[in-house]
Scaffold this motif. Structure first.
Motif, PDB file in Angstrom:
ATOM      1  N   LEU A 252      44.816  44.125  19.760  1.00  0.00           N
ATOM      2  CA  LEU A 252      43.807  43.792  20.760  1.00  0.00           C
ATOM      3  C   LEU A 252      43.575  44.966  21.704  1.00  0.00           C
ATOM      4  CD1 LEU A 252      44.732  40.093  21.598  1.00  0.00           C
ATOM      5  CD2 LEU A 252      42.806  40.938  20.262  1.00  0.00           C
ATOM      6  N   ALA A 253      44.638  45.660  22.055  1.00  0.00           N
ATOM      7  CA  ALA A 253      44.484  46.843  22.899  1.00  0.00           C
ATOM      8  C   ALA A 253      43.623  47.888  22.196  1.00  0.00           C
ATOM      9  CB  ALA A 253      45.854  47.421  23.245  1.00  0.00           C
ATOM     10  N   ALA A 254      43.832  48.036  20.884  1.00  0.00           N
ATOM     11  CA  ALA A 254      43.027  48.987  20.111  1.00  0.00           C
ATOM     12  C   ALA A 254      41.564  48.559  20.076  1.00  0.00           C
ATOM     13  CB  ALA A 254      43.584  49.105  18.700  1.00  0.00           C
ATOM     14  N   PHE A 255      41.322  47.242  19.985  1.00  0.00           N
ATOM     15  CA  PHE A 255      39.948  46.727  19.981  1.00  0.00           C
ATOM     16  C   PHE A 255      39.214  47.151  21.252  1.00  0.00           C
ATOM     17  CE2 PHE A 255      37.019  43.522  21.589  1.00  0.00           C
ATOM     18  CZ  PHE A 255      36.132  43.363  20.531  1.00  0.00           C
TER      19      PHE A 255
ATOM     20  N   LYS B 151      39.942  49.544  23.273  1.00  0.00           N
ATOM     21  CA  LYS B 151      39.825  51.000  23.331  1.00  0.00           C
ATOM     22  C   LYS B 151      38.630  51.479  22.520  1.00  0.00           C
ATOM     23  CE  LYS B 151      42.298  55.296  22.296  1.00  0.00           C
ATOM     24  NZ  LYS B 151      43.558  55.901  21.779  1.00  0.00           N
ATOM     25  N   VAL B 152      38.492  50.951  21.300  1.00  0.00           N
ATOM     26  CA  VAL B 152      37.364  51.348  20.453  1.00  0.00           C
ATOM     27  C   VAL B 152      36.048  50.842  21.049  1.00  0.00           C
ATOM     28  CG1 VAL B 152      36.341  51.154  18.158  1.00  0.00           C
ATOM     29  CG2 VAL B 152      38.806  51.445  18.399  1.00  0.00           C
ATOM     30  N   ALA B 153      36.073  49.641  21.632  1.00  0.00           N
ATOM     31  CA  ALA B 153      34.871  49.118  22.285  1.00  0.00           C
ATOM     32  C   ALA B 153      34.393  50.078  23.370  1.00  0.00           C
ATOM     33  CB  ALA B 153      35.155  47.740  22.878  1.00  0.00           C
ATOM     34  N   ALA B 154      35.329  50.593  24.157  1.00  0.00           N
ATOM     35  CA  ALA B 154      34.968  51.535  25.217  1.00  0.00           C
ATOM     36  C   ALA B 154      34.378  52.815  24.639  1.00  0.00           C
ATOM     37  CB  ALA B 154      36.199  51.851  26.064  1.00  0.00           C
ATOM     38  N   GLU B 155      34.926  53.255  23.508  1.00  0.00           N
ATOM     39  CA  GLU B 155      34.391  54.457  22.861  1.00  0.00           C
ATOM     40  C   GLU B 155      32.958  54.241  22.386  1.00  0.00           C
ATOM     41  OE1 GLU B 155      37.180  55.189  19.779  1.00  0.00           O
ATOM     42  OE2 GLU B 155      38.723  56.011  21.115  1.00  0.00           O
ATOM     43  N   HIS B 156      32.601  52.975  22.107  1.00  0.00           N
ATOM     44  CA  HIS B 156      31.244  52.639  21.679  1.00  0.00           C
ATOM     45  C   HIS B 156      30.355  52.248  22.856  1.00  0.00           C
ATOM     46  CE1 HIS B 156      33.063  52.604  17.708  1.00  0.00           C
ATOM     47  NE2 HIS B 156      31.874  52.484  17.170  1.00  0.00           N
ATOM     48  N   GLY B 157      30.858  52.392  24.070  1.00  0.00           N
ATOM     49  CA  GLY B 157      30.032  52.134  25.241  1.00  0.00           C
ATOM     50  C   GLY B 157      30.121  50.735  25.801  1.00  0.00           C
ATOM     51  N   LEU B 158      31.125  49.940  25.379  1.00  0.00           N
ATOM     52  CA  LEU B 158      31.310  48.581  25.890  1.00  0.00           C
ATOM     53  C   LEU B 158      32.591  48.532  26.716  1.00  0.00           C
ATOM     54  CD1 LEU B 158      30.396  46.493  22.709  1.00  0.00           C
ATOM     55  CD2 LEU B 158      29.027  46.714  24.787  1.00  0.00           C
ATOM     56  N   ILE B 159      32.460  48.228  28.000  1.00  0.00           N
ATOM     57  CA  ILE B 159      33.613  48.220  28.893  1.00  0.00           C
ATOM     58  C   ILE B 159      33.771  46.841  29.528  1.00  0.00           C
ATOM     59  CG2 ILE B 159      33.469  50.688  29.378  1.00  0.00           C
ATOM     60  CD1 ILE B 159      32.057  49.988  31.989  1.00  0.00           C
ATOM     61  N   PRO B 160      35.002  46.454  29.892  1.00  0.00           N
ATOM     62  CA  PRO B 160      35.214  45.130  30.487  1.00  0.00           C
ATOM     63  C   PRO B 160      34.593  45.014  31.877  1.00  0.00           C
ATOM     64  CG  PRO B 160      37.265  46.026  29.599  1.00  0.00           C
ATOM     65  CD  PRO B 160      36.275  47.151  29.630  1.00  0.00           C
ATOM     66  N   GLU B 161      33.805  43.992  32.050  1.00  0.00           N
ATOM     67  CA  GLU B 161      33.349  43.616  33.384  1.00  0.00           C
ATOM     68  C   GLU B 161      34.409  42.738  34.041  1.00  0.00           C
ATOM     69  OE1 GLU B 161      29.126  42.196  34.909  1.00  0.00           O
ATOM     70  OE2 GLU B 161      30.162  40.581  33.834  1.00  0.00           O
ATOM     71  N   GLU B 162      35.056  41.920  33.209  1.00  0.00           N
ATOM     72  CA  GLU B 162      36.189  41.111  33.643  1.00  0.00           C
ATOM     73  C   GLU B 162      37.098  40.920  32.443  1.00  0.00           C
ATOM     74  OE1 GLU B 162      37.204  36.951  36.010  1.00  0.00           O
ATOM     75  OE2 GLU B 162      35.317  37.117  34.898  1.00  0.00           O
ATOM     76  N   ILE B 163      38.405  41.020  32.665  1.00  0.00           N
ATOM     77  CA  ILE B 163      39.359  40.814  31.577  1.00  0.00           C
ATOM     78  C   ILE B 163      40.674  40.320  32.170  1.00  0.00           C
ATOM     79  CG2 ILE B 163      40.044  43.261  31.606  1.00  0.00           C
ATOM     80  CD1 ILE B 163      40.566  42.997  28.569  1.00  0.00           C
ATOM     81  N   TYR B 164      41.219  39.270  31.566  1.00  0.00           N
ATOM     82  CA  TYR B 164      42.484  38.719  32.037  1.00  0.00           C
ATOM     83  C   TYR B 164      43.134  37.948  30.895  1.00  0.00           C
ATOM     84  CZ  TYR B 164      39.567  34.512  32.569  1.00  0.00           C
ATOM     85  OH  TYR B 164      38.706  33.464  32.346  1.00  0.00           O
TER      86      TYR B 164
ATOM     87  N   GLU C 209      48.005  46.119  28.226  1.00  0.00           N
ATOM     88  CA  GLU C 209      47.997  46.636  26.858  1.00  0.00           C
ATOM     89  C   GLU C 209      49.364  46.505  26.201  1.00  0.00           C
ATOM     90  OE1 GLU C 209      46.537  50.605  26.787  1.00  0.00           O
ATOM     91  OE2 GLU C 209      44.495  50.029  27.376  1.00  0.00           O
ATOM     92  N   GLU C 210      50.414  46.465  27.011  1.00  0.00           N
ATOM     93  CA  GLU C 210      51.773  46.344  26.476  1.00  0.00           C
ATOM     94  C   GLU C 210      52.628  45.557  27.455  1.00  0.00           C
ATOM     95  OE1 GLU C 210      53.977  49.710  24.391  1.00  0.00           O
ATOM     96  OE2 GLU C 210      55.126  49.553  26.256  1.00  0.00           O
ATOM     97  N   ARG C 211      53.520  44.739  26.939  1.00  0.00           N
ATOM     98  CA  ARG C 211      54.464  43.997  27.776  1.00  0.00           C
ATOM     99  C   ARG C 211      55.869  44.126  27.187  1.00  0.00           C
ATOM    100  NH1 ARG C 211      52.308  40.847  31.719  1.00  0.00           N
ATOM    101  NH2 ARG C 211      50.057  40.420  31.585  1.00  0.00           N
ATOM    102  N   ASP C 212      56.829  44.156  28.070  1.00  0.00           N
ATOM    103  CA  ASP C 212      58.244  44.195  27.670  1.00  0.00           C
ATOM    104  C   ASP C 212      58.544  45.369  26.743  1.00  0.00           C
ATOM    105  OD1 ASP C 212      58.594  41.829  29.118  1.00  0.00           O
ATOM    106  OD2 ASP C 212      58.107  40.598  27.364  1.00  0.00           O
TER     107      ASP C 212
END
Length: 234
Positions: free
Chosen positions: A174-177, A179-192, A205-208
């Protein structure tokens, strides 16, 4: 540039069998013979589009003799030529498919390129053998995930992509998703992140240290709204 120069074939990481050796023999025995088909079962074909960059295709792996006769485990020069023609911008070519409805018969690559080139609707068809149809879906998914989002996303600055997913495939994917979205010009407006009981926490992006407990992880979802970067918005 020759059509043949537009293709790179990456062989599967396995020991070659007699069929592989004999299939490759003609190009060594007859070096002046034109290569008109590319790939083998399980090989990866990279089509180097001058407009869209690399398009990576898996070939179908025929299981039976009647499926092998379909020759769907190859990419043919006719498919490459089609892709090259319809890749051209609308103003430059009578072959443009921009804003057109497209039905593609038995190539796969052409349908993917038509989508990237701005066709309003694309139907990719082929022989109704499961191994062939499954391969079409695999190639579409591999090449159009983000481009299809951008294709259907309105140019209006208020347009959004809603992306909600579980962690069953792993947090790293999911973290990779994103990241690639941002490379294609799509950035989070809200994410939780939110668990099954509605408890929220910040996205990570990572826990524990990458050793997140699987039982705990599957309770959670990542919830996001993506928008185009300001420079990419209409």
């Amino acid at each position: 540039m020759s059509l043949i120069d537009l293709v790179q074939v990456i062989a599967p990481d396995r020991e070659e069998g007699p069929e592989d050796i004999f299939a490759a023999a003609p190009m060594w025995l007859f070096p002046d013979d034109t290569v008109n088909m590319h790939g083998d079962p399980e090989s990866l074909i990279v089509y180097k589009s001058s407009r869209f960059g690399e398009i990576r295709l898996q070939t179908a792996d025929p299981n039976k003799e009647d499926e092998r006769r379909l020759f769907s485990h190859y990419l043919w020069n006719a498919g490459l030529k089609l892709a090259e023609l319809i890749s051209q911008p609308k103003a430059d070519s009578a072959w443009s498919v921009h804003d057109e409805r497209v039905v593609e018969l038995g190539v796969g690559l052409g349908g993917i390129v038509a989508m990237l080139a701005g066709a309003s609707e694309v139907a990719i068809t082929d022989y109704p053998a499961p191994v062939v149809l499954e391969n079409i879906l695999r190639n579409v998914d591999a090449n159009l995930t983000f481009d299809s989002m951008l294709h259907f996303l309105s140019p209006d600055s208020a347009a959004r992509v809603f992306a909600i997913a579980g962690f069953h495939t792993g947090r790293a994917r999911l973290a990779a998703f994103f990241k690639v979205a941002a490379e294609h010009g799509l950035i989070p407006e809200e994410i939780y992140e939110e668990d099954v009981n509605g408890l929220r926490r910040s996205w990570a992006e990572e826990r524990d240290g990458g050793l997140e407990n699987h039982t705990e992880r599957k309770k959670w979802l990542v919830v996001s709204r993506l928008r185009k970067k300001p420079d990419d918005a209409g």
